[in-house]
Design an enzyme around this catalytic site. Structure first.
Site, PDB file in Angstrom:
ATOM      1  N   HIS A 161     -51.940  57.534  -3.864  1.00 46.10           N
ATOM      2  CA  HIS A 161     -51.435  58.488  -4.847  1.00 46.10           C
ATOM      3  C   HIS A 161     -49.913  58.426  -4.786  1.00 46.10           C
ATOM      4  O   HIS A 161     -49.325  58.400  -3.707  1.00 46.10           O
ATOM      5  CB  HIS A 161     -51.924  59.898  -4.519  1.00 46.10           C
ATOM      6  CG  HIS A 161     -51.219  60.970  -5.283  1.00 46.10           C
ATOM      7  ND1 HIS A 161     -51.215  61.009  -6.656  1.00 46.10           N
ATOM      8  CD2 HIS A 161     -50.477  62.031  -4.875  1.00 46.10           C
ATOM      9  CE1 HIS A 161     -50.500  62.054  -7.060  1.00 46.10           C
ATOM     10  NE2 HIS A 161     -50.038  62.690  -5.997  1.00 46.10           N
ATOM     11  N   HIS A 205     -45.926  59.133  -7.274  1.00 44.72           N
ATOM     12  CA  HIS A 205     -45.249  59.789  -8.397  1.00 44.72           C
ATOM     13  C   HIS A 205     -44.251  58.819  -9.059  1.00 44.72           C
ATOM     14  O   HIS A 205     -43.050  59.112  -9.089  1.00 44.72           O
ATOM     15  CB  HIS A 205     -44.469  61.016  -7.917  1.00 44.72           C
ATOM     16  CG  HIS A 205     -45.281  62.068  -7.207  1.00 44.72           C
ATOM     17  ND1 HIS A 205     -44.708  63.078  -6.455  1.00 44.72           N
ATOM     18  CD2 HIS A 205     -46.620  62.284  -7.145  1.00 44.72           C
ATOM     19  CE1 HIS A 205     -45.663  63.870  -5.957  1.00 44.72           C
ATOM     20  NE2 HIS A 205     -46.833  63.392  -6.353  1.00 44.72           N
ATOM     21  N   GLU A 256     -48.056  40.220 -19.257  1.00 45.42           N
ATOM     22  CA  GLU A 256     -49.122  40.016 -18.276  1.00 45.42           C
ATOM     23  C   GLU A 256     -49.869  41.292 -17.855  1.00 45.42           C
ATOM     24  O   GLU A 256     -50.771  41.240 -17.021  1.00 45.42           O
ATOM     25  CB  GLU A 256     -48.570  39.273 -17.058  1.00 45.42           C
ATOM     26  CG  GLU A 256     -48.263  37.846 -17.451  1.00 45.42           C
ATOM     27  CD  GLU A 256     -47.629  37.013 -16.358  1.00 45.42           C
ATOM     28  OE1 GLU A 256     -46.990  37.594 -15.472  1.00 45.42           O
ATOM     29  OE2 GLU A 256     -47.787  35.791 -16.413  1.00 45.42           O
TER      30      GLU A 256
HETATM   31  P1  13P Z   1     -49.300  65.934   0.694  1.00 48.20           P
HETATM   32  O1  13P Z   1     -47.953  66.156   1.319  1.00 48.20           O
HETATM   33  O2  13P Z   1     -50.293  67.005   1.093  1.00 48.20           O
HETATM   34  O3  13P Z   1     -49.812  64.547   0.932  1.00 48.20           O
HETATM   35  O4  13P Z   1     -49.137  66.114  -0.888  1.00 48.20           O
HETATM   36  C1  13P Z   1     -48.250  65.317  -1.611  1.00 48.20           C
HETATM   37  C2  13P Z   1     -48.613  65.184  -3.042  1.00 48.20           C
HETATM   38  O5  13P Z   1     -48.138  64.298  -3.703  1.00 48.20           O
HETATM   39  C3  13P Z   1     -49.560  66.152  -3.634  1.00 48.20           C
HETATM   40  O6  13P Z   1     -50.003  65.742  -4.882  1.00 48.20           O
HETATM   41 ZN    ZN Z   2     -48.657  64.296  -5.867  1.00 48.95          ZN
END
Ligand code: 13P
Ligand code: ZN
Length: 274
Positions: free
Chosen positions: A143, A145, A173
């Site tokens: 995950h 950002h 590509e």
């Molecule tokens: P954590 O610090 O709990 O991993 O959360 C970070 C985050 O990006 C939540 O969406």
């Molecule tokens: Zn996050």
């Protein structure tokens, strides 16, 4: 016992979190990574009978979900509230190795300051279950950002089809790297089992799912594949943010997309073309 700090999996976790921080994708404690480990490999570095402590399985919400497919599996995972910029300096504080049990998880290494797994752990586990059901070789969930992908969420329609089609058009590509497109979820509260369930549903069809105005969830067999997927989507989003307010006089047409997909023999999602 071999030195765990020298293990390929700890080194890969350090490398990926450092790169994500360096690229500006994961400010402060943003982002989390989980990596399914092989028991035989792990045994070379850790006494698997030595449980340091138990950690509650759930994240912020105590809603139940069925963890059975991951029972007794091992993950190395980032800690909640931990900064990716610090992982290389203190991996044993910012990372943990856990074994999944029915009611809790067992900490076998790491989180030395008393820390615990990421608040997104339920979403990670649900995504692992979903991806393993379509690809038994899947091992990584990330995950993150990434900046331009988030920026694009504010100015582009958020349907799977439209978002994927635009990303495909931004670099030649892209359709080869993610021929299935990307899934997009509307804004939802993070850290909950509910968002984990919705992400996992999309993960049956897509290796990368966007959480609108928050970030991405990506999956893959290896760290490189998973990181490379985010990198490619982020690059496409960057091109979009560079050109979307300018007069565009050239484009990659649907016929071009078909031509490249067929040349590279990828199974692209045909219904995402116009
Ligand atoms: P954590 O610090 O709990 O991993 O959360 C970070 C985050 O990006 C939540 O969406
Ligand atoms: Zn996050």
């Amino acid at each position: 016992m071999k030195n765990i700090l020298e293990s390929p999996f700890v080194k890969e976790m350090i490398e990926v979190t450092s790169n994500m921080y360096r690229l500006g994708w994961d400010e402060r404690n943003g982002g989390n990574v989980s990596y399914l480990l092989d028991e035989d490999e792990l045994k070379e570095y850790l006494n698997l009978n030595n449980v340091i402590r138990n950690i509650p399985l759930m994240g912020l919400n105590e809603v139940d979900f069925d963890i059975t497919p991951l029972l007794n599996k091992y993950f190395i995972v980032t800690g909640t509230g931990k900064y990716f910029k610090n992982v290389a300096k203190a991996p044993e504080v910012n990372l943990g190795i856990v074994r999944i049990k029915k009611e809790h998880i067992e900490l076998l290494w790491g989180f030395e300051d008393g820390g615990r797994t990421t608040s997104e752990f339920p979403a990670h586990m649900l995504c692992h279950i979903a991806r393993l059901s379509v690809n038994p070789k899947n091992r990584v969930i990330i995950h993150s950002h990434p900046t331009n992908t988030l920026a694009m969420n504010y100015v582009h329609e958020l349907s799977d089809k439209d978002f994927s089609h635009t990303l495909w058009q931004m670099c030649t590509e892209c359709i080869v790297v993610f021929p299935e497109g990307v899934g997009v979820l509307p804004w939802m509260l993070c850290g909950t089992v509910e968002i984990g369930m919705e992400t996992a549903k999309k993960m049956h069809d897509f290796r990368l799912v966007i959480w609108a105005m928050h970030g991405v969830y990506a999956s893959g067999e290896t760290m490189d594949e998973t990181f490379g997927l985010i990198e490619t989507v982020e690059k496409a989003a960057q091109i979009y943010m560079l050109i979307s307010d300018k007069k565009q006089i050239n484009t990659i047409t649907d016929n071009n997309l078909i031509e490249i997909a067929e040349f590279f023999k990828v199974n692209y999602r045909k219904e995402f073309l116009n």
